[in-house]
Enzyme design. Structure first.
Site, mmCIF file in Angstrom:
data_model
loop_
_atom_site.group_PDB
_atom_site.id
_atom_site.type_symbol
_atom_site.label_atom_id
_atom_site.label_comp_id
_atom_site.label_asym_id
_atom_site.label_seq_id
_atom_site.Cartn_x
_atom_site.Cartn_y
_atom_site.Cartn_z
ATOM 1 N N GLU A 122 0.830 -1.214 0.000
ATOM 2 C CA GLU A 122 0.000 0.000 0.000
ATOM 3 C C GLU A 122 0.863 1.263 0.000
ATOM 4 O O GLU A 122 0.626 2.200 -0.767
ATOM 5 C CB GLU A 122 -0.926 0.012 1.227
ATOM 6 N N ASN A 176 1.344 3.998 -3.071
ATOM 7 C CA ASN A 176 1.046 5.424 -2.891
ATOM 8 C C ASN A 176 2.163 6.317 -3.424
ATOM 9 O O ASN A 176 1.896 7.364 -4.021
ATOM 10 C CB ASN A 176 0.795 5.731 -1.411
ATOM 11 N N ARG A 207 -8.251 3.705 -7.790
ATOM 12 C CA ARG A 207 -7.846 3.572 -6.383
ATOM 13 C C ARG A 207 -9.101 3.492 -5.526
ATOM 14 O O ARG A 207 -10.154 4.019 -5.881
ATOM 15 C CB ARG A 207 -6.974 4.753 -5.935
HETATM 16 N N1 LIG Z 1 2.996 9.154 -0.697
HETATM 17 C C1 LIG Z 1 1.978 10.008 -0.974
HETATM 18 N N2 LIG Z 1 2.203 11.179 -1.608
HETATM 19 C C2 LIG Z 1 1.189 12.020 -1.892
HETATM 20 N N3 LIG Z 1 -0.107 11.789 -1.580
HETATM 21 C C3 LIG Z 1 -0.398 10.646 -0.940
HETATM 22 C C4 LIG Z 1 0.617 9.697 -0.618
HETATM 23 N N4 LIG Z 1 0.023 8.662 0.019
HETATM 24 C C5 LIG Z 1 -1.279 8.948 0.083
HETATM 25 N N5 LIG Z 1 -1.557 10.140 -0.491
HETATM 26 C C6 LIG Z 1 -2.888 10.805 -0.577
HETATM 27 O O1 LIG Z 1 -3.772 10.201 0.356
HETATM 28 C C7 LIG Z 1 -4.908 9.656 -0.324
HETATM 29 C C8 LIG Z 1 -5.393 8.396 0.377
HETATM 30 O O2 LIG Z 1 -4.426 7.372 0.298
HETATM 31 P P1 LIG Z 1 -4.828 5.852 0.532
HETATM 32 O O3 LIG Z 1 -5.646 5.750 1.793
HETATM 33 O O4 LIG Z 1 -3.598 5.039 0.493
HETATM 34 O O5 LIG Z 1 -5.804 5.466 -0.665
HETATM 35 P P2 LIG Z 1 -5.553 5.432 -2.249
HETATM 36 O O6 LIG Z 1 -4.100 5.172 -2.505
HETATM 37 O O7 LIG Z 1 -6.398 4.309 -2.714
HETATM 38 O O8 LIG Z 1 -5.998 6.767 -2.784
HETATM 39 C C9 LIG Z 1 -4.436 9.438 -1.749
HETATM 40 O O9 LIG Z 1 -5.483 9.380 -2.660
HETATM 41 C C10 LIG Z 1 -3.528 10.648 -1.946
HETATM 42 O O10 LIG Z 1 -4.272 11.798 -2.214
#
Ligand SMILES: Nc1ncnc2c1ncn2[C@@H]1O[C@H](COP(=O)(O)OP(=O)(O)O)[C@@H](O)[C@H]1O
Ligand SMILES: Nc1ncnc2c1ncn2[C@@H]1O[C@H](COP(=O)(O)OP(=O)(O)O)[C@@H](O)[C@H]1O
Lengths: 149, 105, 149, 105
Positions: A48, A52, A106
């Site tokens: 996960e 990301n 996503r």
């Molecule tokens: N490493 C990262 N860099 C930038 N934005 C991030 C990162 N990880 C998560 N996000 C932001 O947080 C949101 C939620 O992440 P997550 O719960 O992992 O669900 P998903 O990856 O399915 O969108 C993402 O849609 C993104 O906007």
């Protein structure tokens, strides 16, 4: 607390490296003699966090992803996954279940899964500078003194 | 990841083999959409028995299939779900919305 | 030549990390779709080079070992294993079969095995500064265009 | 790595299980030395059938066992050697000095 072992890993943000990252962290975590389920939990959380970085942190470019893993004396593994990407403006909102900026591909459940598969999850981020995810999991002790080399 | 599909009397079964992560998900998603569009099934069964790994990328695929089957007024079943994938689906609460059948171990 | 993928790994020179290093490089090499035998060749060569860092480079201390692996367009993997240890004074002598400064616990066949299991082996070293081992192996092409992500 | 030993009529068999690398070699070496000293066998068989990996650390153990069996005027056989370990022993030329029997695949 003191750590017994440490590894650092970096690789480029191509999706083909997702399975490599899972396998590498899992091979390191194996030193704590986890159950298969504990190992799968770790793999899932790593997958996960790495996804990301690839999808959200570096949406338009290929850049580097950094992983540090440490094994502590109390049989805990700490995994730090870091990028130098776009960052997150509102971390609380990002961590909420179903929140995603990733569109239909996503689910918005990445952080929720990291939280429920690991014992603790900390997220630090600075817009335009990058994001750091710190996860910890204590592995059940099945025998004593197995890490000693 | 490999995808194997079989059709029998209005029921389309799609079986996954290998690791379903974000890397595998994009081509899987377009393949599934295509299969649904061609077959227009009354019932869609996603068979996860041969999945050795699945992360939240699999959820996106399942949710997409669920919406598509709703549009077609058909049903969706997720069957033979191995332990690791089941835990992912439970953590996301998917089993409260869609029928998820655990694999017998 | 251009490379398609790269990973960097570092870890501390404890012998328990030998199997981790083999597993990590092997998980990365898997992207080239090697045969089981090719994968075992790579694991074996990595094991020899990493063991040398632990046994010879850092005989009295625990320090860091660095691995860089790259996958090239012609289906070659390059593995660079580096330490900042004692170094080797006479590389030709060190590479000769059966030569060892490790006593009865070592066979002196490490470099010989790296050479015969990989397509090429280059050793650079500076006394008191450390040693770098560069190995390459071309993986047989079984299908076309498998690395593309 | 696991070591299992059995003795029958002057023949000592030591079987290895798992990965024989430098990490595993130190305790393996002292265990084997100890077993030879106690049993004083006429023939020593090192059974490698359950080794999933072996590097040159295994050669050092084999050479040590060979010297010790020579001192005892006994013989040494390396048996059921899997492909990867066999390749290591061949690259080192061990099969020209000691009897090495490949595993039947
Ligand atoms: N490493 C990262 N860099 C930038 N934005 C991030 C990162 N990880 C998560 N996000 C932001 O947080 C949101 C939620 O992440 P997550 O719960 O992992 O669900 P998903 O990856 O399915 O969108 C993402 O849609 C993104 O906007
Ligand atoms: N990374 C290193 N740092 C310092 N010395 C080394 C290193 N690698 C090899 N050597 C030297 O080269 C010799 C031969 O190495 P090798 O062929 O691998 O056999 P072995 O490890 O069994 O001694 C070693 O005994 C040591 O003296």
């Amino acid at each position: 607390m003191n750590y017994n072992n440490e590894m650092n890993l970096s690789f480029i943000s191509r999706s083909i490296n997702e399975s490599f990252a899972r396998a590498a962290v899992s091979a390191f975590a194996a030193q704590l003699d986890p159950t298969l389920e504990e190992l799968e939990d770790i793999k899932t959380a790593v997958s996960e966090a790495v996804t990301n970085c690839i999808v959200h942190a570096y949406p338009d470019r290929v850049d580097r992803i950094y992983i540090r893993a440490r094994l502590f004396e109390d049989n805990t593994i700490e995994i730090v996954i870091r990028d130098k990407g776009v960052g997150i403006s509102d971390i609380d909102k990002a961590r909420a279940p179903m929140f995603t900026t990733g569109g239909g591909e996503r689910s918005g459940m990445g952080f929720t899964i990291m939280e429920s598969f690991m014992d603790s999850l900390k997220v630090k981020s600075k817009q335009g500078r990058g994001t750091t995810v710190i996860m910890r999991k204590r592995i059940s002790m099945r025998y004593a003194g197995r890490i000693g080399a | 990841m490999k995808i194997i599909s079989t059709k029998r009397e209005g029921e389309l079964k799609i079986a996954f083999e290998g690791e379903l992560d974000h890397h595998a998900a994009r081509s899987a998603l377009s393949r599934i959409s295509q299969l649904i569009d061609i077959e227009l099934p009354r019932k869609l069964v996603l068979d996860l028995s041969s999945l050795s790994f699945m992360d939240s990328s699999g959820i996106a695929i399942i949710v997409h299939s669920y919406r598509r089957m709703n549009e077609l007024e058909g049903s969706l079943v997720i069957s033979n779900v191995p332990g690791q994938a089941y835990k992912v689906l439970s953590a996301a609460g998917i089993n409260r919305i869609i029928q998820v059948d655990k694999a017998l171990v």
